[in-house]
Design a protein around this motif. Structure first.
Motif, PDB file in Angstrom:
ATOM      1  N   ILE A  95       0.852  -1.189   0.000  1.00  0.00           N
ATOM      2  CA  ILE A  95       0.000   0.000   0.000  1.00  0.00           C
ATOM      3  C   ILE A  95       0.886   1.236   0.000  1.00  0.00           C
ATOM      4  O   ILE A  95       1.717   1.424   0.895  1.00  0.00           O
ATOM      5  N   ILE A 106      -9.313   4.299  -3.353  1.00  0.00           N
ATOM      6  CA  ILE A 106      -8.080   3.552  -3.595  1.00  0.00           C
ATOM      7  C   ILE A 106      -8.117   2.955  -4.993  1.00  0.00           C
ATOM      8  O   ILE A 106      -9.189   2.760  -5.569  1.00  0.00           O
ATOM      9  N   MET A 172      -3.312   4.729  -2.637  1.00  0.00           N
ATOM     10  CA  MET A 172      -4.370   5.458  -1.946  1.00  0.00           C
ATOM     11  C   MET A 172      -4.338   6.923  -2.355  1.00  0.00           C
ATOM     12  O   MET A 172      -3.270   7.514  -2.530  1.00  0.00           O
ATOM     13  N   CYS A 180      -9.727   4.914   4.827  1.00  0.00           N
ATOM     14  CA  CYS A 180      -8.718   4.144   5.581  1.00  0.00           C
ATOM     15  C   CYS A 180      -9.400   3.027   6.366  1.00  0.00           C
ATOM     16  O   CYS A 180      -8.926   1.883   6.368  1.00  0.00           O
ATOM     17  N   LEU A 183     -10.792   0.255   4.027  1.00  0.00           N
ATOM     18  CA  LEU A 183      -9.754  -0.632   3.506  1.00  0.00           C
ATOM     19  C   LEU A 183      -9.245  -1.557   4.612  1.00  0.00           C
ATOM     20  O   LEU A 183      -9.048  -2.757   4.378  1.00  0.00           O
ATOM     21  N   PRO A 249      -1.874   5.505   3.826  1.00  0.00           N
ATOM     22  CA  PRO A 249      -1.639   4.064   3.984  1.00  0.00           C
ATOM     23  C   PRO A 249      -1.284   3.660   5.415  1.00  0.00           C
ATOM     24  O   PRO A 249      -1.753   2.627   5.906  1.00  0.00           O
ATOM     25  N   THR A 252      -4.272   3.494   7.616  1.00  0.00           N
ATOM     26  CA  THR A 252      -4.957   2.224   7.334  1.00  0.00           C
ATOM     27  C   THR A 252      -4.297   1.080   8.092  1.00  0.00           C
ATOM     28  O   THR A 252      -4.975   0.238   8.690  1.00  0.00           O
TER      29      THR A 252
END
Length: 488
Positions: A95, A106, A172, A180, A183, A249, A252
């Motif tokens: 990512i 994304i 992303m 976030c 995902l 990322p 996330t």
């Protein structure tokens, strides 16, 4: 027969053409790293041979690696790849941020592969296609990859480290905490109980500050990463108090870590371009970080319980807690402690509970140990006496009446659903990735609640979530056990 052969030939041709169309040619070979396969391979070998001590016994589930030109970031990236080298991954979800193309949501590369001078890395098409179905904001935008290097720069290191793996390349777009979370939840769902998947975050740190300012900012950023605090980390980056080009990322990843109960974070190496180029007037920061719960060969599928404490060790911890509270209340100072007892120097989580005449007067703990048990108990005792938001700080006049209880905690493990929770035995953590609540095992015994009442109160009272959130499959539930002991 001829028609059948012709049809098969056409189908095979179409299949080959489809695969060929989805092979991503490199964007920065010859710029960020050598386009010559031997030179590239040799350079990675050199970086890995030049690392300092690197732990290789961690079962790494999330890793951070930089993505700048190899002469600058390669020496730091090598720490990440050396640390994960003994793991076995079938799927590596990479990512990264979109540096050149702004968009919402994304972008997932759906099939085919990515090419480097070392060969083609295939995409895990089943995983990628399943991910694309999880949210309307998950899409495939080919233009996002046209100039991007965030995914590509990680690949030669992966190719030198592993065989027979596939990737899921994700870029992303604009900062959106809901994307976030979406995902992270989708990855948690698709990975399930698999233990052969790595989440690899591709990101550099601060950009173009002086050497000292960059180091200060990176230290603050890494502190939020180590705390696994997605809200503080995201907001700190938006406010420019922290800086990571891949902060979306990483947000996330932090939510994913919370969802899966990943609690151990190690910063293996931090440096910046000033360390390699010598120009410290305008630098870019790089970090190598790993997230894990267990060592290789260990299993987190069963309750491991708390290692036995002797009566002498329990008394020592109770004495430490009392001395820490009395000293802090009277002087505002924290006591220094040392012990030769190896058991008490093990890193473990603990809660300290203060009562006065049977009524709660303070209770604070650290679920995941980040320091030796003796220090955890000392610090949590002081916190329970002075920082519990439900009570004013403990006064000197109250010291003679306090009664202390300590709960030493096992490593939390995630459970499939509430059916695995045993009241009275298990403490429980509920988390949606951003909000979290915890009850110790003795709460169920002290209140007499049913399992449904226990979980409803945990959701609403402790986590600030709907009282029935524990029924939601997107909500993560964890259990742990505790060794509970108190002053006589």
């Amino acid at each position: 027969m001829k028609q059948t052969i012709l049809l098969l030939t056409v189908l095979m041709s179409l299949s080959t053409q489809s695969w060929g169309d989805m092979i991503k040619e490199p964007n920065v070979a010859g710029a960020f790293y050598s386009a010559d396969a031997k030179e590239l391979s040799d350079s990675i070998d050199y970086y890995e041979q030049s690392t300092g001590p690197v732990p290789t016994d961690r079962k790494v589930e999330i890793a951070l690696s930089p993505h700048a030109g190899y002469p600058y970031s390669g020496p730091v990236a090598a720490y990440t790849y050396k640390a994960i080298s003994r793991n076995h991954y079938k799927t590596i979800v990479i990512i990264g941020p979109s540096h050149f193309y702004p968009f919402e949501g994304i972008s997932v590369w759906p099939k085919g592969g990515f090419k480097t001078p070392l060969g083609i890395v295939p995409v895990d098409e089943d995983f990628a296609q399943a991910l694309l179905k999880e949210s309307p904001s998950f899409q495939y935008l080919p233009q996002v990859y046209e100039r991007e290097h965030a995914i590509e720069v990680e690949l030669p290191f992966l190719q030198k480290t592993f065989n027979n793996f596939k990737i899921v390349p994700i870029l992303m777009g604009d900062p959106d905490p809901q994307v976030c979370r979406d995902l992270a939840v989708a990855l948690d769902k698709l990975i399930g109980r698999r233990d052969d998947v790595l989440i690899l975050i591709s990101s550099d740190m601060s950009h173009y500050y002086t050497y000292d300012v960059a180091n200060q900012m990176d230290a603050l950023t890494l502190k939020a990463v180590q705390a696994i605090d997605p809200k503080d980390f995201f907001e700190g980056n938006v406010a420019r108090k922290m800086e990571m080009c891949g902060f979306v990322p990483m947000t996330t990843a932090l939510i994913f870590a919370r969802l899966r109960g990943i609690n151990h974070v190690e910063v293996l190496k931090h440096a910046n371009s000033g360390d390699t180029s010598g120009d410290k007037s305008r630098v870019v920061g790089y970090s190598s970080v790993i997230f894990y719960n267990h060592l290789l060969g260990e299993s987190g599928s069963q309750d491991e319980g708390v290692k036995v404490l002797s009566s002498e060790e329990k008394n020592e911890l109770l004495n430490i807690a009392r001395r820490a509270i009395e000293t802090y209340v009277k002087t505002g100072k924290t006591i220094d402690i040392t012990t030769q007892d190896a058991r008490l120097n093990e890193v473990e989580g603990a809660f300290v509970t203060i009562t006065i005449h049977g009524a709660l007067r303070g209770c604070i703990g650290n679920i995941i140990g980040q320091e030796p048990l003796v220090e955890t108990v000392r610090d949590m005792a002081v916190a329970a006496a002075s920082q519990d938001p439900r009570f004013p700080p403990l006064t000197e006049a109250e010291l003679k009446d306090i009664h202390l209880e300590i709960s030493v905690l096992s490593q939390p493990r995630r459970v499939k659903d509430a059916s695995e929770i045993q009241l009275g035995k298990h403490g429980v953590i509920v988390s949606d990735g951003q909000h979290q609540g915890v009850f110790l095992p003795q709460v169920a015994t002290d209140t007499g609640w049913s399992k449904e009442e226990f979980l409803a109160q945990l959701c609403s009272q402790k986590a600030g979530l709907p009282s029935d959130c524990w029924k939601d499959p997107k909500i993560a539930l964890y259990v742990f056990t505790a060794d509970v002991f108190a002053e006589k």
